[in-house]
Scaffold this motif. Sequence first.
Motif, PDB file in Angstrom:
ATOM      1  N   SER A 169      64.330  78.968  10.912  1.00  0.00           N
ATOM      2  CA  SER A 169      63.054  79.119  11.277  1.00  0.00           C
ATOM      3  C   SER A 169      62.795  77.770  12.488  1.00  0.00           C
ATOM      4  N   ASP A 170      63.262  78.598  13.561  1.00  0.00           N
ATOM      5  CA  ASP A 170      63.281  77.439  14.881  1.00  0.00           C
ATOM      6  C   ASP A 170      62.123  78.037  15.693  1.00  0.00           C
ATOM      7  N   GLY A 171      60.840  79.002  15.243  1.00  0.00           N
ATOM      8  CA  GLY A 171      59.838  79.193  16.069  1.00  0.00           C
ATOM      9  C   GLY A 171      60.099  80.203  17.132  1.00  0.00           C
ATOM     10  N   GLU A 172      61.340  80.800  17.075  1.00  0.00           N
ATOM     11  CA  GLU A 172      61.612  81.777  18.019  1.00  0.00           C
ATOM     12  C   GLU A 172      60.913  83.175  17.847  1.00  0.00           C
ATOM     13  N   GLY A 173      60.652  83.424  16.566  1.00  0.00           N
ATOM     14  CA  GLY A 173      59.587  84.751  16.371  1.00  0.00           C
ATOM     15  C   GLY A 173      58.013  84.359  16.757  1.00  0.00           C
ATOM     16  N   LEU A 174      57.687  83.123  16.618  1.00  0.00           N
ATOM     17  CA  LEU A 174      56.356  82.901  17.214  1.00  0.00           C
ATOM     18  C   LEU A 174      56.431  83.081  18.662  1.00  0.00           C
ATOM     19  N   ARG A 175      57.251  82.357  19.602  1.00  0.00           N
ATOM     20  CA  ARG A 175      57.257  82.489  20.922  1.00  0.00           C
ATOM     21  C   ARG A 175      57.315  84.095  21.351  1.00  0.00           C
ATOM     22  N   ILE A 176      58.061  84.992  20.594  1.00  0.00           N
ATOM     23  CA  ILE A 176      58.056  86.247  20.972  1.00  0.00           C
ATOM     24  C   ILE A 176      56.716  86.951  20.633  1.00  0.00           C
ATOM     25  N   ALA A 177      56.133  86.676  19.628  1.00  0.00           N
ATOM     26  CA  ALA A 177      54.811  87.355  19.299  1.00  0.00           C
ATOM     27  C   ALA A 177      53.811  86.701  20.383  1.00  0.00           C
ATOM     28  N   LYS A 178      53.774  85.457  20.894  1.00  0.00           N
ATOM     29  CA  LYS A 178      52.881  84.916  21.911  1.00  0.00           C
ATOM     30  C   LYS A 178      53.208  85.727  23.247  1.00  0.00           C
ATOM     31  N   ARG A 179      54.501  86.055  23.581  1.00  0.00           N
ATOM     32  CA  ARG A 179      54.724  86.869  24.762  1.00  0.00           C
ATOM     33  C   ARG A 179      54.244  88.083  24.619  1.00  0.00           C
ATOM     34  N   LEU A 180      54.209  88.712  23.640  1.00  0.00           N
ATOM     35  CA  LEU A 180      53.552  89.914  23.309  1.00  0.00           C
ATOM     36  C   LEU A 180      51.962  89.933  23.112  1.00  0.00           C
ATOM     37  N   GLY A 181      51.494  88.866  23.258  1.00  0.00           N
ATOM     38  CA  GLY A 181      49.947  88.757  23.679  1.00  0.00           C
ATOM     39  C   GLY A 181      49.140  88.238  22.425  1.00  0.00           C
ATOM     40  N   HIS A 182      49.906  87.555  21.370  1.00  0.00           N
ATOM     41  CA  HIS A 182      49.240  87.314  20.194  1.00  0.00           C
ATOM     42  C   HIS A 182      49.066  85.636  20.292  1.00  0.00           C
ATOM     43  N   ASN A 183      47.918  85.211  19.621  1.00  0.00           N
ATOM     44  CA  ASN A 183      47.500  83.740  19.702  1.00  0.00           C
ATOM     45  C   ASN A 183      48.238  83.158  18.693  1.00  0.00           C
ATOM     46  N   ILE A 184      48.938  82.176  18.817  1.00  0.00           N
ATOM     47  CA  ILE A 184      49.329  81.223  17.563  1.00  0.00           C
ATOM     48  C   ILE A 184      48.488  80.022  17.399  1.00  0.00           C
ATOM     49  N   THR A 185      48.051  79.726  16.179  1.00  0.00           N
ATOM     50  CA  THR A 185      47.258  78.766  15.739  1.00  0.00           C
ATOM     51  C   THR A 185      48.096  77.511  15.850  1.00  0.00           C
ATOM     52  N   PRO A 186      47.443  76.375  15.938  1.00  0.00           N
ATOM     53  CA  PRO A 186      48.279  75.052  15.831  1.00  0.00           C
ATOM     54  C   PRO A 186      49.074  74.829  14.679  1.00  0.00           C
ATOM     55  N   LEU A 187      50.686  74.498  14.914  1.00  0.00           N
ATOM     56  CA  LEU A 187      51.769  74.426  14.024  1.00  0.00           C
ATOM     57  C   LEU A 187      51.668  72.874  13.594  1.00  0.00           C
ATOM     58  N   LEU A 188      51.319  72.856  12.449  1.00  0.00           N
ATOM     59  CA  LEU A 188      51.458  71.574  11.659  1.00  0.00           C
ATOM     60  C   LEU A 188      52.153  71.547  10.183  1.00  0.00           C
ATOM     61  N   PRO A 189      52.602  70.471   9.989  1.00  0.00           N
ATOM     62  CA  PRO A 189      53.474  70.295   8.522  1.00  0.00           C
ATOM     63  C   PRO A 189      52.625  70.520   7.615  1.00  0.00           C
ATOM     64  N   SER A 190      52.927  71.480   6.751  1.00  0.00           N
ATOM     65  CA  SER A 190      52.279  71.387   5.377  1.00  0.00           C
ATOM     66  C   SER A 190      53.204  71.142   4.186  1.00  0.00           C
ATOM     67  N   LEU A 191      52.792  70.453   3.096  1.00  0.00           N
ATOM     68  CA  LEU A 191      53.584  70.117   1.941  1.00  0.00           C
ATOM     69  C   LEU A 191      54.695  69.206   2.717  1.00  0.00           C
ATOM     70  N   VAL A 192      54.490  68.102   3.186  1.00  0.00           N
ATOM     71  CA  VAL A 192      55.406  67.203   3.951  1.00  0.00           C
ATOM     72  C   VAL A 192      55.440  65.827   3.346  1.00  0.00           C
ATOM     73  N   PRO A 193      56.459  65.074   3.420  1.00  0.00           N
ATOM     74  CA  PRO A 193      56.691  63.752   2.912  1.00  0.00           C
ATOM     75  C   PRO A 193      55.714  62.664   3.521  1.00  0.00           C
ATOM     76  N   ILE A 194      55.374  61.610   3.114  1.00  0.00           N
ATOM     77  CA  ILE A 194      54.412  60.804   3.600  1.00  0.00           C
ATOM     78  C   ILE A 194      55.188  59.394   3.996  1.00  0.00           C
ATOM     79  N   GLU A 195      54.584  58.954   5.184  1.00  0.00           N
ATOM     80  CA  GLU A 195      55.395  57.562   5.436  1.00  0.00           C
ATOM     81  C   GLU A 195      54.042  56.602   5.028  1.00  0.00           C
ATOM     82  N   VAL A 196      54.623  55.368   4.695  1.00  0.00           N
ATOM     83  CA  VAL A 196      53.415  54.422   4.253  1.00  0.00           C
ATOM     84  C   VAL A 196      53.634  53.040   5.011  1.00  0.00           C
TER      85      VAL A 196
END
Length: 406
Positions: free
Chosen positions: A171-198
């Motif tokens: 899952s390196d984002g290549e599919g998202l880049r392809i979709a963007k080149r085909l004209g699709h909008n990509i919403t901001p990519l953020l970590p979900s279900l991620v560990p936390i630093e304190v």
Amino acid sequence: MNKEIAVIGAGPAGIMAAITASDKGHNVTLFEKNDRIGKKLFITGKGRCNITNASPIEDFFNNIMSNKEFMYSSLYTYTNKDILKLLNDNGLKTKVERGNRVFPQSNKSSDVINVFWKLLKERNVDIRLNSNIKTIEREKDKFKIKVNKNTFIYDNVVLCTGGISYPKTGSDGEGLRIAKRLGHNITPLLPSLVPIEVHDSYIKKLQGLSLRNVEITAKSNGKKIYNDFGEMVFTHYGISGPIVLSMSTYLYKYLNSEINIYIDLKPALDFEKLDNRILRDFDKYNNKFVKNSLDDLLPMKLREPILNKANIDLDKPVHQINKDERKELLNLLKGLPMTFKRFRDISEAIVTSGGIDTLEIDPSTMESKIIEGLYFAGEIIDVDALTGGYNLQIAYSTGYLAGNSI
């Protein structure tokens, strides 16, 4: 009419899309950049594969964090009962654990993947491993796909390449880049279900300590914003584990304020009962140093950090502990504090929040509203959920709907 279908990505969404499209009589080629299918599926549920959740399907929507309305058609078309029937009918025995999480009875994710492999081979799906998709172009009513050094023509494409979390699984984002080149909008990519630093330095001494049956609370400017009960683990940088990962999805809107996190180490006991428990232990170990008086109450790794935080000398005799010191100890046991620093990198997140804009996808078919014949499924879409098997079910359901809609 039989069509030539390319499914890009052999995760749970791509596998389901390939199986379903093949069941409709289409000729399906499943492309995967790794040397095996289901690489990310292999590591889910700590290697046991949390297949889905056994809760009623209507309960799933309370656990979807973004664009839950988009998921109605797919989740009701292909439910958790459907995926379990498919796997059970093909020899996989399953079990339900805490929180209605469903696992293979063997506790081996490889057993789940083996069933999927069998289903694909039975349907004569052409599985192409080690296949890197370079470009996808729309030419008239066909798709021209460049794979490695070869070019192929297909009638339809289902893009199921995931987000950008755990990039080593493909899952390196290549599919998202392809979709963007085909004209699709990509919403901001953020970590979900991620560990936390304190910020708190004492956390380093707790590295590797796992806790069960604890309660976590997050506060922003003193106001409670999250509360949960379950399992967690301390790391060299902070905290992780199921209740921490779920909490992370709720904290984004509060990042401009100070976020304080508290761990109730004894949620089953209120302050009065816990105080009585401490008094009994102190009476039991009356002639010992305080550092040796908490054996029945706390794991060894927690004793020194908590006593230090309470400003109690480790070598102070138990019978010399005063009421104020005991009260401070009690407060820490009911709310061990730490201050949020930041999320870990998105590469460490279980799923990606963000992706293909759901406004550009037909929720009843998973077909692109921009390019006819292009479909999406799984984590590449801007939909994510909490832990517990919900994200995998989203993948199966959207994959099924895409494959069934061609």
